[in-house]
Design an enzyme around this catalytic site. Structure first.
Site, PDB file in Angstrom:
ATOM      1  N   GLN A 158     -86.203 -41.084 -26.937  1.00 19.15           N
ATOM      2  CA  GLN A 158     -86.795 -39.985 -27.822  1.00 19.15           C
ATOM      3  C   GLN A 158     -85.894 -38.821 -27.459  1.00 19.15           C
ATOM      4  O   GLN A 158     -85.883 -37.780 -28.258  1.00 19.15           O
ATOM      5  CB  GLN A 158     -88.043 -39.651 -27.629  1.00 19.15           C
ATOM      6  CG  GLN A 158     -89.073 -40.797 -27.967  1.00 19.15           C
ATOM      7  CD  GLN A 158     -89.184 -41.051 -29.485  1.00 19.15           C
ATOM      8  OE1 GLN A 158     -88.908 -40.060 -30.245  1.00 19.15           O
ATOM      9  NE2 GLN A 158     -89.683 -42.087 -29.963  1.00 19.15           N
ATOM     10  N   ASN A 197     -92.605 -40.556 -25.868  1.00 15.47           N
ATOM     11  CA  ASN A 197     -92.669 -40.897 -27.376  1.00 15.47           C
ATOM     12  C   ASN A 197     -93.965 -40.115 -27.938  1.00 15.47           C
ATOM     13  O   ASN A 197     -94.193 -39.688 -29.319  1.00 15.47           O
ATOM     14  CB  ASN A 197     -92.441 -42.154 -27.865  1.00 15.47           C
ATOM     15  CG  ASN A 197     -93.404 -43.171 -27.175  1.00 15.47           C
ATOM     16  OD1 ASN A 197     -93.111 -43.219 -25.769  1.00 15.47           O
ATOM     17  ND2 ASN A 197     -94.028 -44.077 -27.571  1.00 15.47           N
ATOM     18  N   HIS A 227     -81.933 -46.226 -34.019  1.00 15.74           N
ATOM     19  CA  HIS A 227     -82.888 -45.705 -35.344  1.00 15.74           C
ATOM     20  C   HIS A 227     -83.793 -44.733 -34.848  1.00 15.74           C
ATOM     21  O   HIS A 227     -84.554 -44.091 -35.914  1.00 15.74           O
ATOM     22  CB  HIS A 227     -83.925 -47.026 -35.504  1.00 15.74           C
ATOM     23  CG  HIS A 227     -84.844 -47.335 -34.922  1.00 15.74           C
ATOM     24  ND1 HIS A 227     -86.002 -46.993 -35.135  1.00 15.74           N
ATOM     25  CD2 HIS A 227     -85.049 -48.110 -33.601  1.00 15.74           C
ATOM     26  CE1 HIS A 227     -86.667 -47.197 -34.195  1.00 15.74           C
ATOM     27  NE2 HIS A 227     -86.319 -48.080 -33.147  1.00 15.74           N
ATOM     28  N   THR A 286     -85.878 -51.929 -26.577  1.00 20.40           N
ATOM     29  CA  THR A 286     -87.100 -52.823 -26.109  1.00 20.40           C
ATOM     30  C   THR A 286     -86.068 -53.804 -25.388  1.00 20.40           C
ATOM     31  O   THR A 286     -86.577 -54.151 -24.095  1.00 20.40           O
ATOM     32  CB  THR A 286     -87.869 -53.593 -27.350  1.00 20.40           C
ATOM     33  OG1 THR A 286     -88.686 -52.629 -27.917  1.00 20.40           O
ATOM     34  CG2 THR A 286     -88.686 -54.619 -26.585  1.00 20.40           C
ATOM     35  N   CYS A 346     -95.830 -48.316 -32.155  1.00 16.74           N
ATOM     36  CA  CYS A 346     -95.987 -49.796 -31.708  1.00 16.74           C
ATOM     37  C   CYS A 346     -97.671 -49.568 -31.256  1.00 16.74           C
ATOM     38  O   CYS A 346     -98.248 -50.754 -31.341  1.00 16.74           O
ATOM     39  CB  CYS A 346     -95.362 -49.912 -30.408  1.00 16.74           C
ATOM     40  SG  CYS A 346     -93.437 -49.716 -30.641  1.00 16.74           S
ATOM     41  N   THR A 400     -73.120 -62.434 -30.890  1.00 12.40           N
ATOM     42  CA  THR A 400     -72.095 -62.028 -31.609  1.00 12.40           C
ATOM     43  C   THR A 400     -72.341 -60.444 -32.114  1.00 12.40           C
ATOM     44  O   THR A 400     -73.766 -60.179 -32.245  1.00 12.40           O
ATOM     45  CB  THR A 400     -72.185 -62.778 -33.044  1.00 12.40           C
ATOM     46  OG1 THR A 400     -71.877 -64.115 -32.754  1.00 12.40           O
ATOM     47  CG2 THR A 400     -71.147 -62.157 -34.043  1.00 12.40           C
ATOM     48  N   SER A 459     -81.633 -45.586 -28.520  1.00 17.49           N
ATOM     49  CA  SER A 459     -81.689 -46.556 -29.613  1.00 17.49           C
ATOM     50  C   SER A 459     -81.423 -45.789 -30.896  1.00 17.49           C
ATOM     51  O   SER A 459     -81.583 -44.649 -31.298  1.00 17.49           O
ATOM     52  CB  SER A 459     -83.444 -46.972 -29.739  1.00 17.49           C
ATOM     53  OG  SER A 459     -83.532 -47.789 -30.760  1.00 17.49           O
TER      54      SER A 459
END
Ligand SMILES: Cc1ncc(COP(=O)(O)O)c(C=O)c1O
Length: 402
Positions: free
Chosen positions: A193, A165, A215, A86, A339, A251, A213
């Site tokens: 994806q 997705n 995850h 995102t 989502c 960080t 991404s």
């Protein structure tokens, strides 16, 4: 009174939970967890520190950058680590728009992008940028000629999702990238994806910017990346200490990035075999459902689709009811993207491929993954026809199905 759950009692006993929502998120691979652990405790340094703790963390960061870049044929210094796709997608749209607004104000997207692209584009519209949303065909594919025709002298960026997705359709990215290259327009693809599931080469595919991404590919949550081809002008959206070459201050999440890199290393080695195995299971599931359930329709392209994606719409059934009934039997599925499935609005992707709202409401997404077993697919094939039959019996549409 007829009890839905009771009719499946016997079957439920024979199985444990079945996860078929890998497009929403994946479990972290135990090999990834093992690689990450030292970076929470002994190797906890801040990459900006000059002492040995900091330098150890910095070395892990740079090695990880190399591993992630390797999976897409990029150079390590073209990877910016972020906290999510995102964020990567927001950075692309807003960062390209504002860094290049002296050249133009026009951006092209597809109508089947993830909400983080759709909403960023909407926000840019309010700031005075012009957005073109292309059409897609009944399978959800963008026609490269439409991209060519939509590009004008004010166009800064074309952003087209690599594989959706929701319905898993894979776009002709290489052709679209070639057009953008010839026209001198930046080309971004949201590969969340597809990254780690099908081969990607940013040079061969003419990609200037790419989001991925962790995850979604057996890495931890809270870490992602943006590939930015050398020379692309982009404005940061997070300002601060100048980490990630000034493109993304904050960080650095070293354990997360080490995990993401390990997930990429595993994907590079195992992608071929895994994707062959998933494709076989996917096809078995699609064939079985279409054969055994009347009024079942496949959403998305029959062959140009992700190896792990299955998406149907069923006549006279509601998606949410199917998801709840499957859940009662220990099967985790989804109506659309994670989502948007909570919104109860018809999916914008399904509407874009031409489904009517009531058809889109009858959709079910089953996404397979690294630990999906054939017996789990067999179990779904056994219980789904019964679920659909019973839901149709109580459907307000009052249509009788045999
Ligand atoms: C295609 C696509 N793009 C972007 C995202 C957002 O990714 P993240 O969860 O890392 O913010 C998702 C997540 O579902 C996705 O499927």
């Amino acid at each position: 009174m007829f009890s839905f759950q009771n009719s499946f009692k016997g079957l439920r006993k024979t199985t444990t939970k079945i996860y078929l929502d890998y497009a929403a998120t994946t479990p972290v691979d135990p090999r990834v967890v093992k690689a990450m652990l030292p970076y929470f405790t002994g190797k906890f340094g801040n990459t900006m520190s000059l002492h040995s703790f900091g330098q150890e963390a910095k070395q892990a960061l740079e090695e990880s950058r190399e591993q992630v870049s390797n999976l897409m044929g990029a150079k390590p210094n073209e990877i910016i680590f972020t906290s999510s796709a995102t964020e990567s997608n927001n950075l692309v749209l807003k960062g390209i728009a504002f860094a290049n607004r002296n050249k133009g104000n026009h951006i092209i997207i597809s109508p089947i992008e993830h909400p983080c692209i759709m909403e960023s584009a909407k926000w840019l519209e309010k700031q005075g940028f012009e957005i073109t949303r292309l059409n897609v065909d009944k399978y959800g594919q963008v026609n490269p000629n439409d991209v060519k025709e939509a590009i004008k002298k004010e166009t800064l960026l074309v952003s087209i999702i690599h594989a959706t997705n929701e319905i898993g359709t894979i776009q002709p990215i290489e052709k679209i990238g070639k057009i953008c290259k010839e026209k001198g327009v930046y080309f971004h693809t949201d590969a969340v994806q597809s990254f780690g599931k099908i081969p990607i080469d940013v040079n061969k595919m003419n990609i200037d910017l790419l989001s991925a991404s962790s995850h979604k590919m057996y890495g931890p949550k809270g870490v992602a990346c943006l590939y930015v081809r050398k020379g692309v002008k982009i404005e940061p959206i997070l300002h601060g200490g100048g980490q990630e070459s000034g493109f993304r201050s904050s960080t650095v999440n070293v354990p997360g990035i080490v995990g993401f890199a390990k997930a990429c290393e595993i994907a590079k080695k195992e992608m071929g075999k895994e994707s062959r195995c998933l494709t076989r299971l996917r096809n078995k599931l699609i064939k079985g459902v279409l054969k055994n359930i009347k009024g079942a329709h496949l959403n998305g392209h029959p062959t140009k689709r992700l190896p792990n994606n299955v998406n149907f719409w069923f006549e006279f059934v509601e998606g949410e009811s199917m998801v709840i009934q499957l859940d009662l039997l220990g099967i985790a599925a989804s109506t659309g993207s994670a989502c948007s499935s909570a919104k109860l609005e018809p999916s914008h992707v399904l509407l874009a491929i031409g489904l009517r709202p009531e058809q889109a409401h009858g959709s079910l997404r089953l996404t397979l993954g690294r630990w999906t077993k054939e017996r789990e697919i067999n179990y779904v094939l056994k219980v789904l026809p019964e679920i659909i039959k019973k839901l149709r019996r109580i459907s307000p549409f009052k249509r009788t199905w045999k």
